[in-house]
Design a protein around this motif. Sequence first.
Motif, mmCIF file in Angstrom:
data_model
loop_
_atom_site.group_PDB
_atom_site.id
_atom_site.type_symbol
_atom_site.label_atom_id
_atom_site.label_comp_id
_atom_site.label_asym_id
_atom_site.label_seq_id
_atom_site.Cartn_x
_atom_site.Cartn_y
_atom_site.Cartn_z
ATOM 1 N N PRO A 80 0.943 -1.197 0.001
ATOM 2 C CA PRO A 80 0.222 0.171 0.187
ATOM 3 C C PRO A 80 0.883 1.007 -0.139
ATOM 4 C CG PRO A 80 -0.153 -1.023 1.752
ATOM 5 C CD PRO A 80 0.635 -1.458 1.137
ATOM 6 N N VAL A 81 2.280 0.979 -0.213
ATOM 7 C CA VAL A 81 3.117 2.231 -0.099
ATOM 8 C C VAL A 81 3.760 3.095 -1.187
ATOM 9 C CG1 VAL A 81 5.107 2.920 1.424
ATOM 10 C CG2 VAL A 81 3.851 1.579 2.166
ATOM 11 N N GLY A 82 4.452 2.148 -2.207
ATOM 12 C CA GLY A 82 4.776 2.794 -3.277
ATOM 13 C C GLY A 82 6.268 1.625 -3.196
ATOM 14 N N LEU A 83 6.333 1.336 -2.759
ATOM 15 C CA LEU A 83 7.828 0.155 -2.780
ATOM 16 C C LEU A 83 7.907 -0.791 -3.551
ATOM 17 C CD1 LEU A 83 8.148 0.330 1.370
ATOM 18 C CD2 LEU A 83 8.865 1.473 -0.033
ATOM 19 N N VAL A 84 7.464 -1.292 -4.863
ATOM 20 C CA VAL A 84 7.491 -2.376 -5.121
ATOM 21 C C VAL A 84 9.040 -2.579 -6.237
ATOM 22 C CG1 VAL A 84 6.976 -3.482 -7.999
ATOM 23 C CG2 VAL A 84 5.064 -2.660 -6.247
ATOM 24 N N GLU A 85 9.307 -1.719 -6.461
ATOM 25 C CA GLU A 85 10.455 -1.423 -6.784
ATOM 26 C C GLU A 85 11.634 -2.455 -6.278
ATOM 27 O OE1 GLU A 85 11.924 0.362 -10.102
ATOM 28 O OE2 GLU A 85 13.714 -0.846 -10.024
ATOM 29 N N LYS A 86 12.015 -1.185 -4.861
ATOM 30 C CA LYS A 86 13.099 -2.185 -3.514
ATOM 31 C C LYS A 86 12.315 -3.459 -3.955
ATOM 32 C CE LYS A 86 15.555 1.254 -1.054
ATOM 33 N NZ LYS A 86 15.707 1.540 0.181
ATOM 34 N N ALA A 112 7.226 -14.879 -7.610
ATOM 35 C CA ALA A 112 6.140 -14.266 -6.890
ATOM 36 C C ALA A 112 5.099 -13.408 -8.009
ATOM 37 C CB ALA A 112 7.529 -12.689 -6.093
ATOM 38 N N ARG A 113 4.408 -13.456 -6.781
ATOM 39 C CA ARG A 113 3.222 -11.881 -7.316
ATOM 40 C C ARG A 113 3.332 -10.864 -6.257
ATOM 41 N NH1 ARG A 113 3.104 -17.160 -5.625
ATOM 42 N NH2 ARG A 113 0.645 -16.986 -4.380
ATOM 43 N N VAL A 114 3.497 -9.247 -7.168
ATOM 44 C CA VAL A 114 3.502 -8.718 -5.955
ATOM 45 C C VAL A 114 2.093 -7.488 -6.413
ATOM 46 C CG1 VAL A 114 4.875 -6.466 -6.038
ATOM 47 C CG2 VAL A 114 5.577 -7.961 -7.229
ATOM 48 N N VAL A 115 0.950 -7.159 -5.570
ATOM 49 C CA VAL A 115 0.246 -6.312 -5.779
ATOM 50 C C VAL A 115 0.475 -4.944 -5.026
ATOM 51 C CG1 VAL A 115 -2.370 -6.674 -3.702
ATOM 52 C CG2 VAL A 115 -1.312 -9.110 -4.548
ATOM 53 N N VAL A 116 -0.344 -4.339 -5.734
ATOM 54 C CA VAL A 116 -0.130 -2.637 -5.945
ATOM 55 C C VAL A 116 -1.378 -2.338 -5.516
ATOM 56 C CG1 VAL A 116 0.401 -0.758 -7.539
ATOM 57 C CG2 VAL A 116 1.325 -2.377 -7.709
ATOM 58 N N VAL A 117 -1.480 -1.903 -3.946
ATOM 59 C CA VAL A 117 -2.540 -1.754 -3.020
ATOM 60 C C VAL A 117 -3.078 -0.379 -3.351
ATOM 61 C CG1 VAL A 117 -3.710 -1.733 -1.345
ATOM 62 C CG2 VAL A 117 -1.826 -3.518 -1.693
ATOM 63 N N GLY A 118 -1.559 0.336 -2.581
ATOM 64 C CA GLY A 118 -1.866 2.272 -2.717
ATOM 65 C C GLY A 118 -0.756 2.996 -2.937
ATOM 66 N N PHE A 119 -0.736 4.227 -2.432
ATOM 67 C CA PHE A 119 0.352 4.847 -3.324
ATOM 68 C C PHE A 119 0.761 5.703 -1.539
ATOM 69 C CE2 PHE A 119 -1.306 4.044 -6.636
ATOM 70 C CZ PHE A 119 -0.219 2.622 -7.337
ATOM 71 N N ALA A 120 0.443 4.774 -0.774
ATOM 72 C CA ALA A 120 1.054 6.241 1.033
ATOM 73 C C ALA A 120 1.787 6.714 0.998
ATOM 74 C CB ALA A 120 0.770 5.554 2.015
ATOM 75 N N GLY A 174 3.259 8.583 -1.334
ATOM 76 C CA GLY A 174 3.119 10.016 -2.186
ATOM 77 C C GLY A 174 3.375 10.129 -3.859
ATOM 78 N N THR A 175 4.443 9.087 -4.159
ATOM 79 C CA THR A 175 4.883 8.803 -6.009
ATOM 80 C C THR A 175 4.502 7.722 -6.501
ATOM 81 O OG1 THR A 175 6.703 9.483 -4.591
ATOM 82 C CG2 THR A 175 7.246 8.968 -6.377
ATOM 83 N N ILE A 176 4.066 7.798 -7.639
ATOM 84 C CA ILE A 176 3.378 6.631 -8.432
ATOM 85 C C ILE A 176 4.359 6.325 -8.568
ATOM 86 C CG2 ILE A 176 2.576 5.604 -9.932
ATOM 87 C CD1 ILE A 176 0.340 8.294 -8.780
ATOM 88 N N GLU A 177 4.950 4.638 -8.702
ATOM 89 C CA GLU A 177 6.425 4.280 -9.602
ATOM 90 C C GLU A 177 6.171 3.932 -10.981
ATOM 91 O OE1 GLU A 177 8.777 1.270 -5.975
ATOM 92 O OE2 GLU A 177 6.273 1.113 -6.129
#
Length: 332
Positions: free
Chosen positions: A216-222, A231-239, A241-244
């Motif tokens: 929910p934060v915006g930590l996909v890249e890391k 693996a499955r990565v679920v994009v939930v939100g951008f707490a 404040g940055t859209i990766e």
Amino acid sequence: MRAIVVKNWLKDPSDMEVKDIPVPKPKENELLVRVDSTGANFFDILLVQGKYQIKPQFPFTPGAEFSGTVVRVSRSDPRFKTGDRVFGSNPIGAYAEYIAVPSKQCFHIPSTLGFEQAAGLYITYPTSYAGLVLRANVQANEWVLVHAAAGGVGIAAVQIAKTLGAKVIAAVGSEGKFDICKAQGADHCINYRDNDWTSKVLALTDNKGVNVVYDPVGLVEKSLKCVAWNARVVVVGFAAGTIERIAANRILLKNVSVTGVHWGAYVRNEPERIPEVWKALFEMAENGKIAPVVYEPIFYGLDKAKDALKAIANRETYGKVVVKPADTPSKL
Ligand SMILES: NC(=O)c1ccc[n+]([C@@H]2O[C@H](COP(=O)([O-])OP(=O)(O)OC[C@H]3O[C@@H](n4cnc5c(N)ncnc54)[C@H](OP(=O)(O)O)[C@@H]3O)[C@@H](O)[C@H]2O)c1
């Protein structure tokens, strides 16, 4: 009744004012609910400033989540009777002593939960269930990394992932939140403000990486540095404040699936999944497997809603922040 009334876009939620306004008159398809608890959300801050995707007409009462008691039934929906304990959601109107709301946006509160807990059930739990089950297909014994694990959707994700039999690594922004995550069943906790947090995740998983990331934060890249094959990565939100923007080769290298979850859009696109999700969640709640965590202190009085939103903006909170509109609400 008393309600927060917004007459023009505010500089800051601290400018919110509580006024006396008429109790709303429910339409045929609506219930009138005496609000016991209002669930506070980060987007309330944006809404009153005119920075949110929904821009209500003035004057309006903010507040999207509530729990309370039915005081007027809907003539078109026999599921509810006067005195029923309900929770629900509406785009606006919940920072008030009473709310008129379409009955289809309400549910009975599970017997295991109190009003305060139920005020934070409507958005966070189905989002996390849909993310983990419908999108990521989490299996028992898989490793699930939950970011912002002490937040509203994060705590729900920790509880649901544990109920599914997964091993959970809870990632938060301060060590003070470790105990909260552990109390919800997290197997390990890490602080994603540490530069080497991805190495810690790898070490915890015998260098294999996690099977699922709930973000929910915006930590996909890391997070892609510490995921397992398939693996499955679920994009939930951008707490944060940055859209990766993600380098696609990183997705290819480990056969990763990156997927999104937008719970609010199921009503438009896949309404048939909604009862399925709630059935599973109600079963988990009745069996004591999930229970919303309410942030302490609870904010008593509508004039304290501004303090509730300040605490959310300052990143001080965990679980669901609850405002109690009134001890003794205005008479109807
Ligand atoms: N996709 C959907 O259907 C859906 C549904 C509901 C919510 N959401 C989204 O999910 C996100 C989280 O919602 P929530 O209700 O769980 O919110 P919340 O209870 O306010 O929790 C958000 C947490 O994010 C963490 N965070 C990390 N970086 C941050 C930053 N730069 N500023 C502020 N917080 C930061 C904070 O925890 P730490 O201090 O531990 O870092 C904070 O407590 C939001 O972006 C929301 O819009 C999406």
